[in-house]
Structure formats: structure tokens, C-alpha cells
Scaffold this active site. Sequence first.
Site, short mmCIF file in Angstrom:
data_model
loop_
_atom_site.label_atom_id
_atom_site.label_comp_id
_atom_site.label_asym_id
_atom_site.label_seq_id
_atom_site.Cartn_x
_atom_site.Cartn_y
_atom_site.Cartn_z
N THR A 11 0.83 -1.21 0.00
CA THR A 11 0.00 0.00 0.00
C THR A 11 0.87 1.26 0.00
O THR A 11 0.70 2.15 -0.84
CB THR A 11 -0.92 -0.01 1.24
OG1 THR A 11 -1.63 -1.25 1.25
CG2 THR A 11 -1.90 1.14 1.22
N LYS A 100 7.12 1.77 11.72
CA LYS A 100 7.12 2.12 13.15
C LYS A 100 7.71 1.04 14.04
O LYS A 100 8.34 1.34 15.05
CB LYS A 100 5.72 2.49 13.62
CG LYS A 100 4.75 1.34 13.56
CD LYS A 100 3.35 1.75 13.24
CE LYS A 100 2.70 0.59 12.54
NZ LYS A 100 1.51 0.91 11.80
N GLY A 129 0.86 8.83 10.25
CA GLY A 129 0.69 8.77 8.79
C GLY A 129 1.12 10.06 8.11
O GLY A 129 2.30 10.43 8.13
N GLU A 185 -7.75 -4.60 10.08
CA GLU A 185 -7.13 -5.81 9.53
C GLU A 185 -7.98 -7.03 9.91
O GLU A 185 -8.72 -7.00 10.89
CB GLU A 185 -5.74 -6.02 10.15
CG GLU A 185 -4.81 -4.83 10.06
CD GLU A 185 -4.03 -4.80 8.76
OE1 GLU A 185 -4.04 -5.81 8.04
OE2 GLU A 185 -3.43 -3.76 8.48
N ASP A 196 -0.05 -0.96 18.38
CA ASP A 196 0.38 -0.01 17.35
C ASP A 196 0.57 1.39 17.97
O ASP A 196 1.61 2.04 17.77
CB ASP A 196 -0.68 0.00 16.24
CG ASP A 196 -0.40 1.03 15.17
OD1 ASP A 196 0.41 0.73 14.28
OD2 ASP A 196 -0.99 2.13 15.22
N LYS A 200 4.04 3.92 18.60
CA LYS A 200 4.07 5.32 18.17
C LYS A 200 4.36 6.26 19.34
O LYS A 200 5.15 7.19 19.20
CB LYS A 200 2.76 5.67 17.47
CG LYS A 200 2.59 4.94 16.13
CD LYS A 200 1.18 5.07 15.60
CE LYS A 200 1.01 4.37 14.25
NZ LYS A 200 -0.40 4.24 13.85
N GLY A 297 -3.41 5.32 5.61
CA GLY A 297 -3.89 5.40 4.22
C GLY A 297 -2.73 5.57 3.27
O GLY A 297 -1.69 6.14 3.61
#
Length: 407
Positions: A11, A100, A129, A185, A196, A200, A297
Site C-alpha cells: 500500500t 514504526k 501517517g 485488519e 500499534d 508510536k 492510508g
Amino acid sequence: MVNIAVLGYGTVGSGVVEVINTNHDNINKRAGKEINVKYVLDIRDFEDDPVQKILVHDFDVILKDPEVDIIVEVMGGVDPAYTFTKQALEAGKSVCTSNKELVAKHGAELLALAKKNKLNYLFEASVGGGIPIIRPLNSSLTADDITEITGILNGTTNYILTEMESKGAAFEDVLKDAQEKGYAERNPEADVEGYDACRKIAILTSLVCGEQVDYEDIHTEGITKLTETDFKYAKALNASIKLLGTSKKIDDTFYSMVAPVMIGKNHPLIGVHGVFNGIFVHGNVLDDVMFYGRGAGKLPTASAVVSDVVDAVKHMNTNIMTIWEEKKNRLGKFEDFKNKFFVRMRDKGLDDDQMLDIKNAFGNVLYVKAPDVQDELAFITEPIREGDFVENIKGLSDVLSVVRVDF
Ligand code: HSE
């Protein structure tokens, strides 16, 4: 001309190629040189895509090509991305990444290697992002002692929580819908369990304190235990529940956590809905500043990666100083972190006895009610040490849920 190679045509990788093709004139003007994608590395073939002409399956082709100056690592995962990144930096190539996991685990080491070789290791897309946050922390917020950084750092969970709030829906139903829409997901664990967001906030905290913050040291809770009823109370309180990654500096020590938090209408992150992310920073002289945008995205993330490529082109043979030493930062003990808690209990119809138990456990609390919710007692504590909360809650039976409160 500057040649780059993109590792991974998923992606983000395909987004990087698309952004460079779509905005090439602007990008080249800003970089001061033409940026050319010489190779794309992937184990797959893409017969119907023009990328097939520059596709390679062997990283050595890229590594050994002296014409490649910059590598874009958008493979994800620690291995083999770590090995490839080290080899690239050792071979005189700067690296830009959205990875990350790798940045959180080996960021300090890779930055040191880049510095030693007068190269750059850039990772704007690893947090938030498309939102600029790494570069602002590194170059704009340098006059401040940053005492708090708090973010909605995961788009999937923010989408789920927003839907639970607006539709009064259950977590499982919204998750299923999010999976069908491609916002979650098939294995949603990393998002919904907070892992996640944890990586970060570890990266952001490392940059804020200039030392290695290990994500394993950060207390992490996900959103799987939240229910429609929790949101009914939040609504009654004119509040919302968000999954926050937060680090607060108290007496020179950072306290970090990832957890759902009920925030009030005056909180800067209250307006961050759906798949959007927001990051709030407090500096001792700047006061409050907020960063907002699409935290995931294809194109937003690729935009951040390509902005790093432009920066790397502008700083060929010069290391952009980033303070993130390998020395481990000892976070404050989570048990000593103070928070307020919202607690729901089953109402056993023994008002006085139950209220006495609550008073014995937490002193004076604020009782709250929500329309349509019966047979429950709910209250908000004063700020209390996390360790004390865990001990004191043992004195209460029939606890239905617990959410931290920040208002
Ligand atoms: N799964 C992540 C999110 C992707 O939802 O924010 C971006 O890191």
C-alpha cells in the site's frame, strides 16, 4: 538527478511511486533535483503495472548500485527491514521509512549509524501517517521543554470508538463492519489491543526526551473491554472515550501509557473523529499545540515518506541532527502515575453499604448517572496513584468497567 529505490510495493510503496509520479514537478522543484525511482523491490511480480520494468527481487542489486542515493523502506516489520536498513546506511545510502516497528525498536541505533556516515535516517510517516509531527518535534519545537505529548495515534481504533459513540453499537459489531470496509485488519490485534499506538508513543517520547524509550516498558491497554454503556455515561458527561497514547513529564520523569480515556469537551483531542489522528503537545513556553490529519492510508502516508525523500535530497552528505540516544530512558513506575478513574458497578440495592465500601476505597467520589442505565452505580474518583487504584478496587465487588478520566 537523484535515484531512489523503494523496498516493498504494498500500500505505502505503491503510494510513494504514485505521489512521485503525480506531483513530480512540485517535488523536484522543492528538492532542487529530479527524483527518479530506479528500482522497486518486492518478492512478487506486477505484470500489469508499469513498475514491473523497474522491479527487482534481490536487494543486493540495489545495495551494489552506486547510483542509488536514497532507499525508501516501506516493507514493515523488523526483519529483514532492519538488516536492509543497516546495509544501506553502511553502503552510503540514506533511508526514509514508514516502519514504526523498526523505528521504535532500533531507531536510536540507526540514527547513530546514519550520523556516523553523514547520511540520514528519516521516519516522518512512522507516526501519524500524513501528519507532520516528527520533523516539527525535531526542528520546530526545539525552544521548549515538552512536558506532555498525547495522541490519538491509531486510525482503526478511533474509527471503531467513533462508531460506537455515534451509533450506540457494540465493539464486536463495529469491528466487523470496520473489517468489511477495510479500516481494520483481519487480525486486528495490533490495533485494538493498543500495540500499534504503543510503538508510536514510544517513538514520540524518545524524541521528546532524547533517549531510548522501550515500548515494552509502556503500560498498554486496548479498547476491547469498552461497551455501549460506557459511552452512554460519556455522553451524559458531555465527554467522549478515545484511545490515547500519552507521556507526561512530572519532576523530570516521564510517565507513559496507552489506554482508553474519557476526555471532556474542552480537551483538544475531543474533535478527532473517525480514521483521523491528532497529536497534542504541551511545551513550557509554547503552551499547547495540536497536529491533526489522516494517520493512515496509502497517499497520506506516502506524502510523509516522500517529504522525507525531499529532505534527504536537500541534505545530501549532511546529517540532520536528531537527538535520540541509545541510552535507555527509565520511565516513571506506572504504579506511581496518577489518574482519575470512572468506575461502573452493579447496584445491589444496598445503597448505604455499597456507598460506604466506595468511600472506604476511594474517599469522596463524584456519582454519575446516565439515562436508560439502571441497576448500576457509577462514579469518578479523585486523581489516585495507579498502584493504589489497583489495590483499592479490590475492596469492591461487582465492578463492571473502569475507564480513566481526564477532565
Ligand atoms: N493500523 C494503523 C492505524 C495504520 O489504524 O492507525 C497506521 O499506522
